[in-house]
Design a protein around this motif. Structure first.
Motif, PDB file in Angstrom:
ATOM      1  N   GLN A 178       0.832  -1.208   0.000  1.00 36.98           N
ATOM      2  CA  GLN A 178       0.000   0.000   0.000  1.00 36.98           C
ATOM      3  C   GLN A 178       0.869   1.263   0.000  1.00 36.98           C
ATOM      4  O   GLN A 178       0.688   2.158  -0.839  1.00 36.98           O
ATOM      5  N   ASP A 182       1.335   4.030  -3.094  1.00 38.96           N
ATOM      6  CA  ASP A 182       1.041   5.454  -2.902  1.00 38.96           C
ATOM      7  C   ASP A 182       2.225   6.320  -3.340  1.00 38.96           C
ATOM      8  O   ASP A 182       2.052   7.319  -4.043  1.00 38.96           O
ATOM      9  N   ARG A 186       2.423   8.936  -6.540  1.00 39.54           N
ATOM     10  CA  ARG A 186       2.732  10.349  -6.320  1.00 39.54           C
ATOM     11  C   ARG A 186       3.900  10.788  -7.205  1.00 39.54           C
ATOM     12  O   ARG A 186       3.848  11.811  -7.877  1.00 39.54           O
TER      13      ARG A 186
END
Ligand code: MV4
Length: 508
Positions: A178, A182, A186
């Motif tokens: 996870q 992320d 980004r």
């Protein structure tokens, strides 16, 4: 054939294209920013057109001004070099729409290879091996974990729009998925404006080996064999060689045929490069295709005897390649060192200033593709690569010795350079054994940059120290009363420094 071409670049690659043109009887036109008004490429070209202020966004990236310049001087074609506009589909298209010839691949092939996931799908259909993974953008971490279970950990998250290592994250276990997803999203969003991320099996300890291809507009596509590019730092190559110690004749043939299939699937022509990861078992995987002339093209030129830049121009003009695959016979070994204005003793920080002194290496098997001269101002507007030093010799061992010798001849004053770093690599046992992979340099960086000066510099320093001591014994400085305790010796007839250096041979 063209009678005049415009060179849409600066520095060493602009000079490289100007030289190729001149040998072919083609006039060349340079473009330049305010920062480059006195640059060598401007002087060496037959004509030059000013295109704007120093920032590349206002000069070397201004496709509109460059096309206008070409039309105004009556050039028929534009060579983009590498970087800047070389892989912009819109520029290749705009050149064509202006009735000019883009010296490179068709805009459609640049587009086809531009998206990494689209390229993966395209070449997979042509039976090109890619790293096991997906081609679809990931929905969420659960889907990513499901896929990772199938390939086995570690896996690598990659930006779909990516390239160059941005938006890449290694995931070693499901618990990290996870957070890594992320971060990758980004980074991808920041770098490419697109947060699509996909997953691949992570290949541990591979080499970066690439194949140079050259194809004409009449259906001939050839492999000019491999380059070994594993010596890189933060995705910047530092040293390249051809051939690769890890490539057997069988791998060379298979990899070459694979690269030709990948390029052909994209409707490619002109010069291009297919990048592969080569794992420890000799298995290789297509990574991406660079749709431009590359910095390291000279090593391939030296081992194949083929002038890639001249052939780029001939291919763009519609000529047929006169050789076939069996005519490509590699000879000897070539190594290239990228000489940058970076301070390797200080984390490769860019160094700026004016080149106050420059002594260039020469002699057998040495090629200098440079963009600098005494008086050049090295600023921060452009890439820190000052020049490429390339050598050719019969064997890898001889090429390393030759590079070491050439680097010893090189003196650059006024800015820090990567020269000492390269000397250390040439003296390094792993490098000499060919025991390198993509993580090698970053693991060795500490010992290659922060330790003592290179072995060779230490020897020279020892010799100089001994010469000074010897000189002091012979000519004690009586004036200030600090003469050597040994007192004066009778000067010998052959007391010059070189003879004395010879007698200090024991220090070498
Ligand atoms: C990889 C990899 C290992 N496994 N893919 C880095 C830039 C981008 N073009 C692809 N890259 C990598 N992809 C899998 N599945 C390792 C790298 C990589 C790398 C590749 C070529 C040259 C230098 C590199 C340095 C770090 C990582």
């Amino acid at each position: 054939m063209f009678s005049k071409i415009l060179v849409a670049n600066r520095g060493e690659i602009a000079l490289r294209v100007i030289r190729a043109s001149r040998e072919m009887g083609i006039a060349s036109v340079a473009v330049y920013s305010d920062a480059d008004a006195h640059a060598p490429h401007v002087r060496e070209a037959d004509e030059a057109v000013h295109i704007g202020p120093p920032p590349s966004s206002e000069s070397y990236l201004r496709g509109d001004r460059i096309i206008e310049a070409a039309k105004s001087v009556g050039a028929q074609a534009i060579h983009p070099g590498y970087g800047f506009l070389s892989e912009r589909e819109w520029f290749a298209r705009a050149v064509r729409d202006a009735g000019l010839v883009f010296i490179g691949p068709p805009a459609e092939a640049i587009a086809a290879m531009g998206s990494k996931t689209a390229a993966r799908q395209l070449v997979t259909a042509a039976k090109v091996p890619v790293v096991p993974g997906t081609t679809e953008a990931l929905r969420d971490a659960d889907e990513a974990k499901e896929i990772a279970e199938r390939f086995g950990y570690p896996v690598l998250l990659k930006a779909a729009a990516g390239g160059g290592g941005k938006g890449m994250r290694v995931v070693r276990e499901p618990g990290e998925m996870q957070a890594s997803l992320d971060t990758a999203r980004r980074e991808a969003k920041n770098a490419f404006g697109d947060d699509a991320v996909y997953v691949e099996k992570y290949i541990v300890g591979p080499r970066h080996v690439e194949i140079q291809v050259l194809g004409d507009q009449h259906g001939t596509m050839l492999s000019l064999n491999e380059r070994e590019c594993s010596v890189q730092r933060r995705h910047q190559k530092m040293i390249e060689e051809a051939p690769s110690v890890a490539v057997t004749p069988e791998i060379r043939r298979a990899m070459g045929e694979t690269a030709v299939r990948a390029a052909s699937a994209a409707g490619y022509y002109n010069a291009g490069t297919c990048e592969f990861l080569l794992d420890r078992d000799g298995k290789f995987y297509f990574l991406e295709m660079n749709t431009r002339l590359q910095v390291e093209h000279p090593v391939t030129e030296l081992v194949t005897g083929i002038d890639i830049v001249q052939w780029q121009i001939r291919i763009a003009a519609g000529e047929k390649l006169p050789f076939r695959q069996q005519d490509i016979v590699p000879r000897g070994w070539a190594i290239e060192c990228r000489i940058t204005s970076e301070d390797s003793a200080n984390g490769f920080l860019p160094s700026t200033g004016r080149i106050s002194y420059l002594h260039l290496p020469s002699g057998p098997g040495v090629r200098w593709d440079g963009g600098i001269e005494i008086g050049s101002e090295i600023g921060l507007f452009y890439d820190p690569m000052l020049a490429k030093l390339i050598v050719h010799a019969p064997t890898r061992e001889a090429a390393i010795e030759r590079m070491h010798r050439a680097l010893l001849e090189l003196t650059i004053e006024g800015v820090e350079s990567s020269r000492d770093f390269h000397l250390r690599v040439m003296e390094d046992a792993d490098f000499r054994a060919g025991a390198i992979e993509i993580q090698w340099l970053e693991r060795r960086l500490e010992s290659l940059t922060h330790a003592q000066p290179p072995e060779s510099t230490m020897r020279t320093a020892a010799i100089v120290a001994a010469l000074i001591a010897d000189h002091d014994r012979r000519a004690p400085r009586r004036a200030n009363g600090t003469g050597s305790a040994h007192g004066a010796h009778t000067p010998t007839a052959n007391g010059d420094a070189w003879t004395r250096l010879g007698r200090l041979e024991g220090l070498r």
